[in-house]
Design a protein around this motif. Structure first.
Motif, PDB file in Angstrom:
ATOM      1  N   ASP A   1       7.335   4.567  -1.651  1.00  0.00           N
ATOM      2  CA  ASP A   1       8.469   3.889  -2.279  1.00  0.00           C
ATOM      3  C   ASP A   1       8.188   3.825  -3.778  1.00  0.00           C
ATOM      4  N   VAL A   2       9.014   4.467  -4.561  1.00  0.00           N
ATOM      5  CA  VAL A   2       8.781   4.562  -6.006  1.00  0.00           C
ATOM      6  C   VAL A   2       9.858   3.780  -6.754  1.00  0.00           C
ATOM      7  N   TRP A   3       9.406   2.867  -7.613  1.00  0.00           N
ATOM      8  CA  TRP A   3      10.283   2.067  -8.460  1.00  0.00           C
ATOM      9  C   TRP A   3       9.982   2.366  -9.921  1.00  0.00           C
ATOM     10  N   ILE A   4      11.017   2.598 -10.704  1.00  0.00           N
ATOM     11  CA  ILE A   4      10.861   2.839 -12.140  1.00  0.00           C
ATOM     12  C   ILE A   4      11.368   1.611 -12.885  1.00  0.00           C
TER      13      ILE A   4
ATOM     14  N   ASN B   1      18.420  13.597  -8.527  1.00  0.00           N
ATOM     15  CA  ASN B   1      18.585  12.667  -7.411  1.00  0.00           C
ATOM     16  C   ASN B   1      17.281  12.466  -6.652  1.00  0.00           C
ATOM     17  N   LEU B   2      16.236  12.124  -7.387  1.00  0.00           N
ATOM     18  CA  LEU B   2      14.963  11.772  -6.760  1.00  0.00           C
ATOM     19  C   LEU B   2      15.132  10.459  -5.996  1.00  0.00           C
ATOM     20  N   ASP B   3      14.517  10.360  -4.838  1.00  0.00           N
ATOM     21  CA  ASP B   3      14.640   9.132  -4.050  1.00  0.00           C
ATOM     22  C   ASP B   3      13.730   8.054  -4.647  1.00  0.00           C
ATOM     23  N   CYS B   4      14.304   7.200  -5.489  1.00  0.00           N
ATOM     24  CA  CYS B   4      13.561   6.128  -6.148  1.00  0.00           C
ATOM     25  C   CYS B   4      14.563   5.082  -6.620  1.00  0.00           C
ATOM     26  N   GLN B   5      14.044   3.965  -7.099  1.00  0.00           N
ATOM     27  CA  GLN B   5      14.891   2.915  -7.660  1.00  0.00           C
ATOM     28  C   GLN B   5      14.578   2.791  -9.151  1.00  0.00           C
ATOM     29  N   VAL B   6      15.604   2.767  -9.979  1.00  0.00           N
ATOM     30  CA  VAL B   6      15.453   2.592 -11.424  1.00  0.00           C
ATOM     31  C   VAL B   6      16.027   1.236 -11.802  1.00  0.00           C
ATOM     32  N   LEU B   7      15.182   0.358 -12.325  1.00  0.00           N
ATOM     33  CA  LEU B   7      15.641  -0.935 -12.825  1.00  0.00           C
ATOM     34  C   LEU B   7      15.594  -0.894 -14.342  1.00  0.00           C
ATOM     35  N   LEU B   8      16.766  -0.853 -14.958  1.00  0.00           N
ATOM     36  CA  LEU B   8      16.843  -0.802 -16.416  1.00  0.00           C
ATOM     37  C   LEU B   8      17.140  -2.197 -16.942  1.00  0.00           C
ATOM     38  N   PHE B   9      16.159  -2.789 -17.621  1.00  0.00           N
ATOM     39  CA  PHE B   9      16.332  -4.110 -18.218  1.00  0.00           C
ATOM     40  C   PHE B   9      17.056  -3.915 -19.551  1.00  0.00           C
ATOM     41  N   ASN B  10      18.285  -4.360 -19.634  1.00  0.00           N
ATOM     42  CA  ASN B  10      19.086  -4.162 -20.842  1.00  0.00           C
ATOM     43  C   ASN B  10      19.213  -5.475 -21.604  1.00  0.00           C
ATOM     44  N   ASN B  11      18.494  -5.588 -22.728  1.00  0.00           N
ATOM     45  CA  ASN B  11      18.646  -6.774 -23.587  1.00  0.00           C
ATOM     46  C   ASN B  11      19.267  -6.418 -24.938  1.00  0.00           C
ATOM     47  N   GLU B  12      19.698  -5.149 -25.052  1.00  0.00           N
ATOM     48  CA  GLU B  12      20.407  -4.671 -26.246  1.00  0.00           C
ATOM     49  C   GLU B  12      19.584  -4.847 -27.531  1.00  0.00           C
TER      50      GLU B  12
ATOM     51  N   VAL C   1       6.729  10.949 -14.714  1.00  0.00           N
ATOM     52  CA  VAL C   1       5.574  10.555 -13.916  1.00  0.00           C
ATOM     53  C   VAL C   1       6.003  10.184 -12.499  1.00  0.00           C
ATOM     54  N   ALA C   2       7.099   9.433 -12.391  1.00  0.00           N
ATOM     55  CA  ALA C   2       7.598   9.036 -11.075  1.00  0.00           C
ATOM     56  C   ALA C   2       7.979  10.248 -10.231  1.00  0.00           C
ATOM     57  N   THR C   3       8.532  11.265 -10.866  1.00  0.00           N
ATOM     58  CA  THR C   3       8.879  12.490 -10.140  1.00  0.00           C
ATOM     59  C   THR C   3       7.630  13.145  -9.572  1.00  0.00           C
ATOM     60  N   GLY C   4       6.567  13.192 -10.375  1.00  0.00           N
ATOM     61  CA  GLY C   4       5.306  13.754  -9.892  1.00  0.00           C
ATOM     62  C   GLY C   4       4.746  12.971  -8.723  1.00  0.00           C
ATOM     63  N   VAL C   5       4.820  11.652  -8.793  1.00  0.00           N
ATOM     64  CA  VAL C   5       4.324  10.795  -7.713  1.00  0.00           C
ATOM     65  C   VAL C   5       5.100  11.069  -6.421  1.00  0.00           C
ATOM     66  N   LYS C   6       6.405  11.123  -6.528  1.00  0.00           N
ATOM     67  CA  LYS C   6       7.241  11.300  -5.341  1.00  0.00           C
ATOM     68  C   LYS C   6       7.070  12.685  -4.724  1.00  0.00           C
TER      69      LYS C   6
ATOM     70  N   GLU D   1       0.815  -1.221   0.000  1.00  0.00           N
ATOM     71  CA  GLU D   1       0.000   0.000   0.000  1.00  0.00           C
ATOM     72  C   GLU D   1       0.844   1.264   0.000  1.00  0.00           C
ATOM     73  N   ASN D   2       2.149   1.116   0.156  1.00  0.00           N
ATOM     74  CA  ASN D   2       3.035   2.283   0.179  1.00  0.00           C
ATOM     75  C   ASN D   2       4.030   2.258  -0.980  1.00  0.00           C
ATOM     76  N   THR D   3       3.751   1.426  -1.984  1.00  0.00           N
ATOM     77  CA  THR D   3       4.699   1.204  -3.074  1.00  0.00           C
ATOM     78  C   THR D   3       4.057   1.502  -4.418  1.00  0.00           C
ATOM     79  N   VAL D   4       4.828   2.129  -5.294  1.00  0.00           N
ATOM     80  CA  VAL D   4       4.352   2.460  -6.636  1.00  0.00           C
ATOM     81  C   VAL D   4       5.392   2.009  -7.658  1.00  0.00           C
ATOM     82  N   PHE D   5       4.949   1.274  -8.660  1.00  0.00           N
ATOM     83  CA  PHE D   5       5.802   0.902  -9.786  1.00  0.00           C
ATOM     84  C   PHE D   5       5.363   1.707 -11.008  1.00  0.00           C
ATOM     85  N   VAL D   6       6.328   2.383 -11.633  1.00  0.00           N
ATOM     86  CA  VAL D   6       6.053   3.225 -12.799  1.00  0.00           C
ATOM     87  C   VAL D   6       6.893   2.715 -13.960  1.00  0.00           C
ATOM     88  N   SER D   7       6.262   2.527 -15.104  1.00  0.00           N
ATOM     89  CA  SER D   7       6.994   2.029 -16.270  1.00  0.00           C
ATOM     90  C   SER D   7       6.676   2.870 -17.487  1.00  0.00           C
TER      91      SER D   7
END
Length: 344
Positions: free
Chosen positions: A93-96, A118-129, A81-86, A48-54
């Motif tokens: 807790d914001v995850w991109i 330096n927004l407080d969030c986590q960015v997971l970049l899936f790199n498959n080239e 969008v994640a910046t607006g949420v935060k 309830e305190n977590t947001v995933f943005v893609s």
């Protein structure tokens, strides 16, 4: 429930939705999803305190599969969008979730500004080239010579290195991991613990359009001699401790050295200092082949966050003032529209 009632710890299944997970069979995204769902209870996060943005791409289906709040946004704009949420709720807790095409092509500008702020969030970049969702066109991270529908004779572009890009944009946390590697959850935990933008590049296999592109360092047989998992305060060793990285002090570059009888100090192997930005740059830009692939937390040096500065500024600006909506609406150039007589 009152404030004194303890909150039950979540389980991985509490983070799973009822949606059918729809990626190609064998896609590395499945492993990343499971790693995230296993990690969330361990870091004490709450759905309830977590947001995933893609944004847009294969990876961007992620919010559908996480039992949290989520936004599946438009191409390259997840950071905005994640910046607006935060900013709207800094306690979230914001995850991109993004991909190499989404974050580094159309979204490169947004990614750069997210990192520098330096927004407080986590960015997971899936790199498959590769661009997987749109049927296999080459992406900003594709190797020179990559044959695809958009480069039938082979790509001529020099690939972009995601970690080098974000370090150049002022990143304070940079890490690398592999989709199916057991160390991925530990990297995710470190990113979450970091106060600020935690950037994690995850090498993710696209089994349909770019299968085994990372095999030279991800295959089990190749891993010992081609993977260097860094750890704070530990020497930069690989190949079972028989090789390491030393600093060529004349040219100020890293070099591979042999380690005899485990005496890494005699071989002048350097110890990993994750606050050293210069060495972090060297690690992410090492050419694979002569050098191993550097993995784990490469750089971690926290700095004040963007949303904290915004909150402080707003508090200072509003100190001692009472909200008056009518005064706000009537200030400046205003006028009143008078009712006109009806004319036939």
């Amino acid at each position: 429930m009152n404030d004194m009632t303890p909150i039950a710890k979540t389980l991985p299944k509490d983070w799973e939705t009822d949606q059918e997970v729809r990626w190609c069979p064998g896609c590395g995204d499945y492993a990343i999803l499971k790693a995230v769902q296993r990690t969330m209870p361990e870091i004490g996060a709450r759905p309830e305190n977590t947001v995933f943005v893609s944004g847009i791409g294969c990876s961007s289906r992620f919010p559908y599969y996480m039992e949290t709040y989520g936004f599946h946004t438009i191409h390259g704009r997840a950071p905005a969008v994640a910046t607006g949420v935060k900013l709207a709720n800094p306690d979230l807790d914001v995850w991109i979730i993004t991909g190499d095409g989404d974050a580094l092509s159309i979204g490169g500008n947004h990614t750069m500004h997210l990192i520098r702020r330096n927004l407080d969030c986590q960015v997971l970049l899936f790199n498959n080239e590769i661009y997987g969702l749109t049927k296999g066109q080459y992406s900003p991270t594709s190797h020179v010579g990559t044959r695809s529908p958009s480069t039938p004779f082979g790509s001529l572009d020099r690939p972009l290195t995601p970690c080098a890009f974000v370090l150049g944009s002022g990143a304070r946390f940079v890490a690398r991991a592999i989709d199916v590697n057991k160390n991925l959850p530990a990297v995710l935990k470190a990113a979450y613990a970091h106060k600020g933008t935690g950037f994690v590049e995850i090498f993710q296999n696209c089994i349909v359009y770019n299968d085994d592109v990372f095999a030279p360092f991800t295959e089990k047989a190749n891993a010992p001699g081609s993977q260097l998992w860094v750890e704070q305060g530990k020497p930069l060793l690989f190949a079972g401790g028989t090789k390491g990285l030393s600093l060529d002090t004349e040219r100020l570059v890293l070099k591979v050295v042999d380690v005899v009888d485990g005496d890494w100090a005699a071989a002048k192997v350097i110890v990993h200092d994750q606050t050293n930005r210069a060495v972090a740059h060297m690690l992410v830009e090492m050419p694979f082949g002569p050098f191993p692939m550097a993995l784990g937390v490469l750089y971690d040096d926290p700095a004040p966050t963007f949303e904290a500065a915004v909150v402080a500024q707003n508090a200072q600006a509003s100190a001692g003032k009472k909200p008056d909506l009518q005064k706000l609406l009537s200030q400046g150039q205003t006028w009143q529209v008078q009712k006109q007589p009806h004319v036939i």
